[in-house]
Design a protein around this motif. Structure first.
Motif, PDB file in Angstrom:
ATOM      1  N   ASN A  78       0.833  -1.195   0.000  1.00  0.00           N
ATOM      2  CA  ASN A  78       0.000   0.000   0.000  1.00  0.00           C
ATOM      3  C   ASN A  78       0.875   1.255   0.000  1.00  0.00           C
ATOM      4  O   ASN A  78       1.876   1.327   0.717  1.00  0.00           O
ATOM      5  N   GLY A  79       0.477   2.237  -0.805  1.00  0.00           N
ATOM      6  CA  GLY A  79       1.208   3.495  -0.850  1.00  0.00           C
ATOM      7  C   GLY A  79       2.479   3.464  -1.669  1.00  0.00           C
ATOM      8  O   GLY A  79       3.245   4.433  -1.670  1.00  0.00           O
ATOM      9  N   ALA A  80       2.720   2.371  -2.403  1.00  0.00           N
ATOM     10  CA  ALA A  80       3.960   2.255  -3.163  1.00  0.00           C
ATOM     11  C   ALA A  80       3.968   3.125  -4.417  1.00  0.00           C
ATOM     12  O   ALA A  80       5.026   3.446  -4.951  1.00  0.00           O
ATOM     13  N   GLY A  81       2.771   3.483  -4.925  1.00  0.00           N
ATOM     14  CA  GLY A  81       2.690   4.287  -6.142  1.00  0.00           C
ATOM     15  C   GLY A  81       2.071   3.550  -7.316  1.00  0.00           C
ATOM     16  O   GLY A  81       2.133   4.021  -8.454  1.00  0.00           O
ATOM     17  N   LYS A  82       1.435   2.402  -7.055  1.00  0.00           N
ATOM     18  CA  LYS A  82       0.880   1.570  -8.124  1.00  0.00           C
ATOM     19  C   LYS A  82      -0.212   2.314  -8.903  1.00  0.00           C
ATOM     20  O   LYS A  82      -0.183   2.370 -10.135  1.00  0.00           O
ATOM     21  N   ILE A  84       5.460  -9.321 -14.427  1.00  0.00           N
ATOM     22  CA  ILE A  84       5.134  -8.627 -13.187  1.00  0.00           C
ATOM     23  C   ILE A  84       6.097  -7.465 -13.006  1.00  0.00           C
ATOM     24  O   ILE A  84       7.306  -7.603 -13.231  1.00  0.00           O
ATOM     25  N   VAL A  85       5.547  -6.319 -12.615  1.00  0.00           N
ATOM     26  CA  VAL A  85       6.345  -5.155 -12.253  1.00  0.00           C
ATOM     27  C   VAL A  85       6.149  -4.936 -10.758  1.00  0.00           C
ATOM     28  O   VAL A  85       5.027  -4.684 -10.302  1.00  0.00           O
ATOM     29  N   ALA A  86       7.212  -5.073  -9.982  1.00  0.00           N
ATOM     30  CA  ALA A  86       7.146  -4.867  -8.531  1.00  0.00           C
ATOM     31  C   ALA A  86       7.614  -3.454  -8.211  1.00  0.00           C
ATOM     32  O   ALA A  86       8.687  -3.032  -8.663  1.00  0.00           O
ATOM     33  N   ILE A  87       6.806  -2.732  -7.438  1.00  0.00           N
ATOM     34  CA  ILE A  87       7.124  -1.342  -7.118  1.00  0.00           C
ATOM     35  C   ILE A  87       7.093  -1.151  -5.615  1.00  0.00           C
ATOM     36  O   ILE A  87       6.254  -1.715  -4.908  1.00  0.00           O
ATOM     37  N   GLU A 138      11.375  -6.297 -12.508  1.00  0.00           N
ATOM     38  CA  GLU A 138      10.402  -6.539 -13.575  1.00  0.00           C
ATOM     39  C   GLU A 138      10.794  -7.810 -14.301  1.00  0.00           C
ATOM     40  O   GLU A 138      11.981  -8.077 -14.513  1.00  0.00           O
ATOM     41  N   GLY A 139       9.825  -8.636 -14.652  1.00  0.00           N
ATOM     42  CA  GLY A 139      10.116  -9.862 -15.385  1.00  0.00           C
ATOM     43  C   GLY A 139       8.973 -10.846 -15.281  1.00  0.00           C
ATOM     44  O   GLY A 139       7.849 -10.488 -14.930  1.00  0.00           O
ATOM     45  N   THR A 140       9.244 -12.107 -15.607  1.00  0.00           N
ATOM     46  CA  THR A 140       8.224 -13.139 -15.493  1.00  0.00           C
ATOM     47  C   THR A 140       7.904 -13.368 -14.014  1.00  0.00           C
ATOM     48  O   THR A 140       8.705 -13.019 -13.130  1.00  0.00           O
TER      49      THR A 140
END
Length: 263
Positions: free
Chosen positions: A38-42, A210-213, A221-223
């Motif tokens: 939560n709050g990461a900027g997604k 998947i993009v992890a932020i 970022e990747g599979t």
């Protein structure tokens, strides 16, 4: 082939910087899942990709052309957005809500053509809303309303579909059915799809990538198998989770605390 790419995007609300130098791209047929705490900027990243929030630095390009050069009407024909919350001041029926997705494509005097009617019917059938088509949107459950809003986006017949928590309010069965439909449509209609998802297992099962932020930055970022490993899950989402791979897809589960037996 449609492409949507962010390059070194930084974005802010007034003086508060929310995204910092985020870069990634997506293309037709892909389902990209954005995950993070939560709050990461997604959601902010999704708004920037949609052209709803201008970056303070960097750029977003659709088919190599900066979004800032497109008119709002043109963007509405190319990019469809499903927000977390959809509110309307009027008691529209489900069919009327879905038909709002055709607004940017209507002819002179706002008249619906046969193609517009067909697109609305197709979206209603895709989301299994035929029985609810004449019901008022304010009299639906949260899950039914979410499906109606997704149908509105599909009726838009855009090249890019951006979804902010598309499975919110849905029960597990409808979560799976909705994401299966989104993945199938990405392939059949060659849509470029990007979805913010809180459920890491849904992201793993349905995301091509998947993009992890975290803290406003893209950290990996990747599979799914490349992104959702134990190291990243612990660093981004904290302790108490373990990653178990099955059939080439990582699953993320809470660690069950050991029971202490009483003497």
């Amino acid at each position: 082939m449609t492409t949507l790419a962010a390059t070194a995007v930084t974005a802010a609300y007034s003086a508060r910087v929310v995204l910092r130098e985020c870069s990634f791209g997506m293309s037709s047929g892909e389902v990209v899942a954005i995950v993070g705490p939560n709050g990461a900027g997604k959601s902010t990243l999704l708004r920037v990709l949609a052209g709803l929030l201008l970056p303070t630095a960097g750029s977003v390009a659709l088919d190599g052309v900066d979004l800032a050069t497109f008119s709002r009407a043109t963007l509405a024909r190319r990019i469809a957005v499903v927000p977390q919350i959809f509110d309307t001041l009027f008691p529209f029926t489900v069919r009327e809500v879905v038909a709002l997705g055709r607004t940017a494509r209507l002819g002179p005097f706002g008249r619906a053509a046969p193609d517009d009617v067909a697109a609305v019917d197709r979206a209603i059938d895709d989301l299994d809303l035929r029985a609810l088509a004449s019901r008022r949107i304010d009299r639906l459950s949260g899950g039914e309303r979410q499906r109606a809003v997704l149908a509105m986006a599909l009726a838009q017949e855009a090249d890019v579909l951006l979804l902010d928590e598309p499975t919110v309010h849905l029960d597990p069965g409808h979560q799976l059915a909705t994401l299966e439909l989104i993945r199938e449509l990405a392939t059949r209609r060659q849509l470029a799809v990007c979805a913010v998802l809180h459920d890491l297992n849904l992201a793993s099962a349905f995301g091509s990538r998947i993009v992890a932020i975290a803290d406003g930055r893209i950290v990996r970022e990747g599979t799914p198998i490349d992104v959702l490993d134990a190291e990243l899950v612990q660093a981004v989402f904290g302790e108490g989770l373990e990653v178990v791979a099955r059939d080439g897809h990582p699953g993320v589960f809470p660690r069950v605390p050991k029971m202490v037996s009483r003497p």
